[in-house]
Design a protein around this motif. Structure first.
Motif, PDB file in Angstrom:
ATOM      1  N   GLN A 166       2.465 -17.993  28.058  1.00  0.00           N
ATOM      2  CA  GLN A 166       2.169 -17.844  29.475  1.00  0.00           C
ATOM      3  C   GLN A 166       0.665 -17.964  29.700  1.00  0.00           C
ATOM      4  OE1 GLN A 166       4.641 -17.585  31.493  1.00  0.00           O
ATOM      5  NE2 GLN A 166       3.732 -17.050  33.477  1.00  0.00           N
ATOM      6  N   VAL A 167       0.280 -18.691  30.709  1.00  0.00           N
ATOM      7  CA  VAL A 167      -1.130 -18.884  31.048  1.00  0.00           C
ATOM      8  C   VAL A 167      -1.337 -18.492  32.502  1.00  0.00           C
ATOM      9  CG1 VAL A 167      -2.991 -20.568  31.308  1.00  0.00           C
ATOM     10  CG2 VAL A 167      -1.399 -20.749  29.382  1.00  0.00           C
ATOM     11  N   GLN A 168      -2.341 -17.722  32.754  1.00  0.00           N
ATOM     12  CA  GLN A 168      -2.730 -17.393  34.132  1.00  0.00           C
ATOM     13  C   GLN A 168      -4.076 -18.034  34.429  1.00  0.00           C
ATOM     14  OE1 GLN A 168      -2.440 -13.062  34.205  1.00  0.00           O
ATOM     15  NE2 GLN A 168      -0.449 -13.224  35.208  1.00  0.00           N
ATOM     16  N   LEU A 169      -4.176 -18.617  35.604  1.00  0.00           N
ATOM     17  CA  LEU A 169      -5.370 -19.367  35.983  1.00  0.00           C
ATOM     18  C   LEU A 169      -5.960 -18.784  37.258  1.00  0.00           C
ATOM     19  CD1 LEU A 169      -3.833 -22.934  35.493  1.00  0.00           C
ATOM     20  CD2 LEU A 169      -5.190 -21.628  33.851  1.00  0.00           C
ATOM     21  N   VAL A 170      -7.280 -18.602  37.256  1.00  0.00           N
ATOM     22  CA  VAL A 170      -7.971 -18.074  38.433  1.00  0.00           C
ATOM     23  C   VAL A 170      -9.162 -18.971  38.741  1.00  0.00           C
ATOM     24  CG1 VAL A 170      -9.179 -16.119  39.437  1.00  0.00           C
ATOM     25  CG2 VAL A 170      -7.262 -15.724  37.878  1.00  0.00           C
ATOM     26  N   GLU A 171      -9.126 -19.595  39.917  1.00  0.00           N
ATOM     27  CA  GLU A 171     -10.214 -20.466  40.344  1.00  0.00           C
ATOM     28  C   GLU A 171     -11.285 -19.673  41.096  1.00  0.00           C
ATOM     29  OE1 GLU A 171      -6.318 -22.870  41.111  1.00  0.00           O
ATOM     30  OE2 GLU A 171      -7.055 -20.838  41.389  1.00  0.00           O
ATOM     31  N   SER A 172     -12.499 -20.188  41.052  1.00  0.00           N
ATOM     32  CA  SER A 172     -13.601 -19.627  41.817  1.00  0.00           C
ATOM     33  C   SER A 172     -14.627 -20.727  42.056  1.00  0.00           C
ATOM     34  CB  SER A 172     -14.244 -18.444  41.090  1.00  0.00           C
ATOM     35  OG  SER A 172     -14.780 -18.860  39.847  1.00  0.00           O
ATOM     36  N   GLY A 173     -15.570 -20.433  42.958  1.00  0.00           N
ATOM     37  CA  GLY A 173     -16.658 -21.367  43.185  1.00  0.00           C
ATOM     38  C   GLY A 173     -16.565 -22.183  44.449  1.00  0.00           C
ATOM     39  N   GLY A 174     -15.457 -22.055  45.163  1.00  0.00           N
ATOM     40  CA  GLY A 174     -15.335 -22.787  46.413  1.00  0.00           C
ATOM     41  C   GLY A 174     -16.229 -22.198  47.483  1.00  0.00           C
ATOM     42  N   GLY A 175     -16.296 -22.897  48.606  1.00  0.00           N
ATOM     43  CA  GLY A 175     -17.114 -22.407  49.708  1.00  0.00           C
ATOM     44  C   GLY A 175     -17.409 -23.494  50.702  1.00  0.00           C
ATOM     45  N   LEU A 176     -18.360 -23.200  51.579  1.00  0.00           N
ATOM     46  CA  LEU A 176     -18.780 -24.130  52.628  1.00  0.00           C
ATOM     47  C   LEU A 176     -20.089 -24.781  52.196  1.00  0.00           C
ATOM     48  CD1 LEU A 176     -18.611 -25.279  55.518  1.00  0.00           C
ATOM     49  CD2 LEU A 176     -19.822 -23.223  56.295  1.00  0.00           C
ATOM     50  N   VAL A 177     -20.135 -26.100  52.275  1.00  0.00           N
ATOM     51  CA  VAL A 177     -21.328 -26.832  51.876  1.00  0.00           C
ATOM     52  C   VAL A 177     -21.523 -28.010  52.825  1.00  0.00           C
ATOM     53  CG1 VAL A 177     -20.063 -28.296  50.246  1.00  0.00           C
ATOM     54  CG2 VAL A 177     -22.510 -27.894  49.891  1.00  0.00           C
ATOM     55  N   GLN A 178     -22.747 -28.406  53.020  1.00  0.00           N
ATOM     56  CA  GLN A 178     -23.026 -29.559  53.868  1.00  0.00           C
ATOM     57  C   GLN A 178     -22.749 -30.853  53.098  1.00  0.00           C
ATOM     58  OE1 GLN A 178     -27.085 -29.089  55.289  1.00  0.00           O
ATOM     59  NE2 GLN A 178     -26.341 -28.086  57.163  1.00  0.00           N
ATOM     60  N   ALA A 179     -22.448 -31.893  53.849  1.00  0.00           N
ATOM     61  CA  ALA A 179     -22.239 -33.196  53.237  1.00  0.00           C
ATOM     62  C   ALA A 179     -23.462 -33.583  52.411  1.00  0.00           C
ATOM     63  CB  ALA A 179     -21.961 -34.239  54.311  1.00  0.00           C
ATOM     64  N   GLY A 180     -23.216 -34.126  51.225  1.00  0.00           N
ATOM     65  CA  GLY A 180     -24.280 -34.468  50.305  1.00  0.00           C
ATOM     66  C   GLY A 180     -24.609 -33.370  49.316  1.00  0.00           C
ATOM     67  N   GLY A 181     -24.073 -32.196  49.549  1.00  0.00           N
ATOM     68  CA  GLY A 181     -24.327 -31.064  48.672  1.00  0.00           C
ATOM     69  C   GLY A 181     -23.434 -31.036  47.451  1.00  0.00           C
ATOM     70  N   SER A 182     -23.557 -29.947  46.697  1.00  0.00           N
ATOM     71  CA  SER A 182     -22.825 -29.811  45.442  1.00  0.00           C
ATOM     72  C   SER A 182     -22.146 -28.447  45.344  1.00  0.00           C
ATOM     73  CB  SER A 182     -23.775 -29.967  44.244  1.00  0.00           C
ATOM     74  OG  SER A 182     -24.374 -31.240  44.225  1.00  0.00           O
ATOM     75  N   LEU A 183     -21.077 -28.408  44.590  1.00  0.00           N
ATOM     76  CA  LEU A 183     -20.402 -27.174  44.234  1.00  0.00           C
ATOM     77  C   LEU A 183     -19.896 -27.297  42.803  1.00  0.00           C
ATOM     78  CD1 LEU A 183     -18.135 -26.302  47.326  1.00  0.00           C
ATOM     79  CD2 LEU A 183     -20.106 -24.990  46.521  1.00  0.00           C
ATOM     80  N   ARG A 184     -19.808 -26.183  42.125  1.00  0.00           N
ATOM     81  CA  ARG A 184     -19.172 -26.168  40.821  1.00  0.00           C
ATOM     82  C   ARG A 184     -18.006 -25.191  40.861  1.00  0.00           C
ATOM     83  NH1 ARG A 184     -21.142 -24.619  34.674  1.00  0.00           N
ATOM     84  NH2 ARG A 184     -21.028 -22.482  35.497  1.00  0.00           N
ATOM     85  N   LEU A 185     -16.835 -25.710  40.644  1.00  0.00           N
ATOM     86  CA  LEU A 185     -15.641 -24.885  40.576  1.00  0.00           C
ATOM     87  C   LEU A 185     -15.400 -24.453  39.139  1.00  0.00           C
ATOM     88  CD1 LEU A 185     -13.226 -26.918  42.885  1.00  0.00           C
ATOM     89  CD2 LEU A 185     -14.970 -25.242  43.511  1.00  0.00           C
ATOM     90  N   SER A 186     -14.883 -23.246  39.009  1.00  0.00           N
ATOM     91  CA  SER A 186     -14.522 -22.730  37.693  1.00  0.00           C
ATOM     92  C   SER A 186     -13.062 -22.311  37.702  1.00  0.00           C
ATOM     93  CB  SER A 186     -15.385 -21.525  37.327  1.00  0.00           C
ATOM     94  OG  SER A 186     -16.753 -21.870  37.267  1.00  0.00           O
ATOM     95  N   CYS A 187     -12.445 -22.412  36.554  1.00  0.00           N
ATOM     96  CA  CYS A 187     -11.061 -21.971  36.396  1.00  0.00           C
ATOM     97  C   CYS A 187     -10.995 -21.180  35.099  1.00  0.00           C
ATOM     98  CB  CYS A 187     -10.114 -23.152  36.362  1.00  0.00           C
ATOM     99  SG  CYS A 187      -8.403 -22.733  35.956  1.00  0.00           S
ATOM    100  N   ALA A 188     -10.794 -19.886  35.231  1.00  0.00           N
ATOM    101  CA  ALA A 188     -10.701 -19.017  34.069  1.00  0.00           C
ATOM    102  C   ALA A 188      -9.235 -18.853  33.687  1.00  0.00           C
ATOM    103  CB  ALA A 188     -11.323 -17.668  34.373  1.00  0.00           C
ATOM    104  N   ALA A 189      -8.960 -19.049  32.412  1.00  0.00           N
ATOM    105  CA  ALA A 189      -7.587 -18.992  31.931  1.00  0.00           C
ATOM    106  C   ALA A 189      -7.388 -17.829  30.977  1.00  0.00           C
ATOM    107  CB  ALA A 189      -7.226 -20.293  31.227  1.00  0.00           C
ATOM    108  N   SER A 190      -6.249 -17.214  31.080  1.00  0.00           N
ATOM    109  CA  SER A 190      -5.876 -16.189  30.111  1.00  0.00           C
ATOM    110  C   SER A 190      -5.081 -16.853  28.995  1.00  0.00           C
ATOM    111  CB  SER A 190      -5.027 -15.112  30.778  1.00  0.00           C
ATOM    112  OG  SER A 190      -3.797 -15.675  31.204  1.00  0.00           O
ATOM    113  N   GLY A 191      -4.925 -16.150  27.887  1.00  0.00           N
ATOM    114  CA  GLY A 191      -4.115 -16.704  26.824  1.00  0.00           C
ATOM    115  C   GLY A 191      -4.949 -17.197  25.653  1.00  0.00           C
TER     116      GLY A 191
END
Length: 124
Positions: free
Chosen positions: A1-26
């Motif tokens: 069994q694997v559990q996944l939790v995403e983070s890092g989303g949000g509001l950003v202006q066009a041309g900007g950057s974001l880094r999403l993360s996904c932490a997994a158990s197991g």
């Protein structure tokens, strides 16, 4: 069994950057193929990028076009999606997914495990 939790989303202006993360158990995370998908309002969930257990990446060539980079840190049980040069059309809920065997694919049915998603909103 694997559990996944995403983070890092949000509001950003066009041309900007974001880094999403996904932490997994197991303890077998390093052997899983991981994927990022996204779903915009009124649209089907679509493949963004995937990465095999060995680190080989696959991207949706229709819209990524060198702007996104997927990576993984098996020591931290985490997969990342670096998104640069964001556009308004990238606005969606981004989901992390895992499959125990096989290479990254674009089919949602191929992935047995899913996170709850993180919202990315790009303002123009």
């Amino acid at each position: 069994q694997v559990q996944l939790v995403e983070s890092g989303g949000g509001l950003v202006q066009a041309g900007g950057s974001l880094r999403l993360s996904c932490a997994a158990s197991g303890r077998t995370f390093s052997s899983y193929t991981m994927g990022w998908f996204r779903q915009a309002p009124g649209k089907e969930r679509e493949f963004v990028a995937g990465i095999s257990w060995s680190g080989g990446p696959t991207y949706n060539s229709d819209f990524v076009k060198g702007r996104f980079t997927i990576s993984r840190d098996n020591a931290k049980n985490t997969v990342y999606l670096q998104m640069n040069s964001l556009k308004a059309e990238d606005t969606a809920i981004y989901y992390c997914a895992a499959r125990a065997v096989g290479i990254p694919t674009i089919r949602t049915d191929d992935y047995a495990y899913w996170g709850q998603g993180t919202q990315v909103t790009v303002s123009s």
